[in-house]
Scaffold this active site. Structure first.
Site, PDB file in Angstrom:
ATOM      1  N   ASN A 160     -13.146  -3.092   4.840  1.00 17.63           N
ATOM      2  CA  ASN A 160     -14.138  -3.208   3.763  1.00 17.63           C
ATOM      3  C   ASN A 160     -14.005  -4.490   2.946  1.00 17.63           C
ATOM      4  OD1 ASN A 160     -11.849  -2.525   2.406  1.00 17.63           O
ATOM      5  ND2 ASN A 160     -12.619  -0.592   1.574  1.00 17.63           N
ATOM      6  N   TYR A 180       0.824  -1.223   0.000  1.00 20.40           N
ATOM      7  CA  TYR A 180       0.000   0.000   0.000  1.00 20.40           C
ATOM      8  C   TYR A 180       0.857   1.272   0.000  1.00 20.40           C
ATOM      9  CZ  TYR A 180      -4.582  -2.244   0.683  1.00 20.40           C
ATOM     10  OH  TYR A 180      -5.759  -2.951   0.523  1.00 20.40           O
ATOM     11  N   GLU A 225       0.649  -5.724  -9.027  1.00 20.21           N
ATOM     12  CA  GLU A 225       0.180  -6.353  -7.788  1.00 20.21           C
ATOM     13  C   GLU A 225       0.223  -7.879  -7.872  1.00 20.21           C
ATOM     14  OE1 GLU A 225      -2.685  -2.551  -6.626  1.00 20.21           O
ATOM     15  OE2 GLU A 225      -3.624  -4.483  -7.022  1.00 20.21           O
TER      16      GLU A 225
HETATM   17  P1  ADP Z   1     -10.234   0.989  -2.816  1.00 20.31           P
HETATM   18  O1  ADP Z   1      -9.815  -0.190  -1.964  1.00 20.31           O
HETATM   19  O2  ADP Z   1     -11.722   1.047  -3.004  1.00 20.31           O
HETATM   20  O3  ADP Z   1      -9.457   1.060  -4.117  1.00 20.31           O
HETATM   21  P2  ADP Z   1      -8.527   3.159  -1.850  1.00 20.31           P
HETATM   22  O4  ADP Z   1      -7.500   2.685  -2.832  1.00 20.31           O
HETATM   23  O5  ADP Z   1      -8.905   4.601  -1.901  1.00 20.31           O
HETATM   24  O6  ADP Z   1      -9.893   2.313  -1.984  1.00 20.31           O
HETATM   25  O7  ADP Z   1      -8.048   2.848  -0.371  1.00 20.31           O
HETATM   26  C1  ADP Z   1      -7.359   1.662  -0.079  1.00 20.31           C
HETATM   27  C2  ADP Z   1      -7.910   1.091   1.206  1.00 20.31           C
HETATM   28  O8  ADP Z   1      -7.597   1.972   2.285  1.00 20.31           O
HETATM   29  C3  ADP Z   1      -9.443   0.947   1.272  1.00 20.31           C
HETATM   30  O9  ADP Z   1      -9.924  -0.205   0.634  1.00 20.31           O
HETATM   31  C4  ADP Z   1      -9.677   0.921   2.782  1.00 20.31           C
HETATM   32  O10 ADP Z   1      -9.360  -0.367   3.334  1.00 20.31           O
HETATM   33  C5  ADP Z   1      -8.634   1.923   3.270  1.00 20.31           C
HETATM   34  N1  ADP Z   1      -9.217   3.273   3.399  1.00 20.31           N
HETATM   35  C6  ADP Z   1      -9.568   4.121   2.381  1.00 20.31           C
HETATM   36  N2  ADP Z   1     -10.077   5.270   2.860  1.00 20.31           N
HETATM   37  C7  ADP Z   1     -10.051   5.157   4.221  1.00 20.31           C
HETATM   38  C8  ADP Z   1     -10.447   5.998   5.301  1.00 20.31           C
HETATM   39  N3  ADP Z   1     -10.974   7.218   5.068  1.00 20.31           N
HETATM   40  N4  ADP Z   1     -10.255   5.560   6.575  1.00 20.31           N
HETATM   41  C9  ADP Z   1      -9.719   4.329   6.813  1.00 20.31           C
HETATM   42  N5  ADP Z   1      -9.320   3.476   5.845  1.00 20.31           N
HETATM   43  C10 ADP Z   1      -9.497   3.878   4.562  1.00 20.31           C
END
Ligand code: ADP
Ligand code: MG
Length: 140
Positions: free
Chosen positions: A114, A51, A128
């Site tokens: 999520n 990440y 990835e």
């Molecule tokens: P996605 O997984 O839908 O592509 P992102 O790449 O924006 O979303 O974010 C990566 C991951 O970081 C998310 O799936 C979630 O687990 C975490 N995340 C994103 N936004 C938040 C937030 N505001 N607070 C806490 N964790 C977050």
């Protein structure tokens, strides 16, 4: 539309609740084939490297702690337009905004926890996939 591969993770909040099969059913029902899959327990450092793009975000520490809390299932999914199709069946990042029938609407508890990760482009999918799988582990 072309056959693509994308990278998927069933996250700790989902493996803790024994939801691997239910989530895989959503993917398979959407026409995605699981062409590689393994259960691993990431270290915080491994999660941090995966990440790295989110390093400056306020939730980075929370995210990498969460992703290394319990085992995850990493996967390669294959199918027509797989990157977009997978993102569609995952649902919005925030489960409160996710559409009916999506994995996040069905199973996720919060924006952080999520349940699933999916690549956001074919280019990132290739990066990835290579982070977690050797070529011989992917059987289409
Ligand atoms: P996605 O997984 O839908 O592509 P992102 O790449 O924006 O979303 O974010 C990566 C991951 O970081 C998310 O799936 C979630 O687990 C975490 N995340 C994103 N936004 C938040 C937030 N505001 N607070 C806490 N964790 C977050
Ligand atoms: Mg993302």
């Amino acid at each position: 539309m072309a056959i693509q591969r994308t990278f998927s993770i069933i996250k700790p909040d989902a493996t803790e609740r024994n939801l691997t099969g239910k989530i895989n059913a959503v993917f398979e029902d959407a026409g995605l084939r699981i062409v590689a899959q393994k259960r691993i327990h990431m270290t915080k450092d491994q999660a941090g490297k995966f990440y790295e793009v989110h390093k400056e975000r306020p939730f980075y520490d929370e995210l990498t702690t969460f992703m290394s809390r319990s085992p995850v299932v990493v996967q390669v999914l294959e199918g027509e337009d797989a990157v977009a199709k997978h993102r569609e069946v995952m649902g919005a990042t925030n489960p409160a905004e996710a559409a009916e029938g999506t994995v996040r609407k069905l199973f996720a508890g919060s924006i952080g926890e999520n349940s699933v990760h999916g690549s956001d482009s074919e280019e990132n999918a290739a990066i990835e996939i290579a982070y977690f799988f050797a070529g011989y582990e992917i059987v289409g």
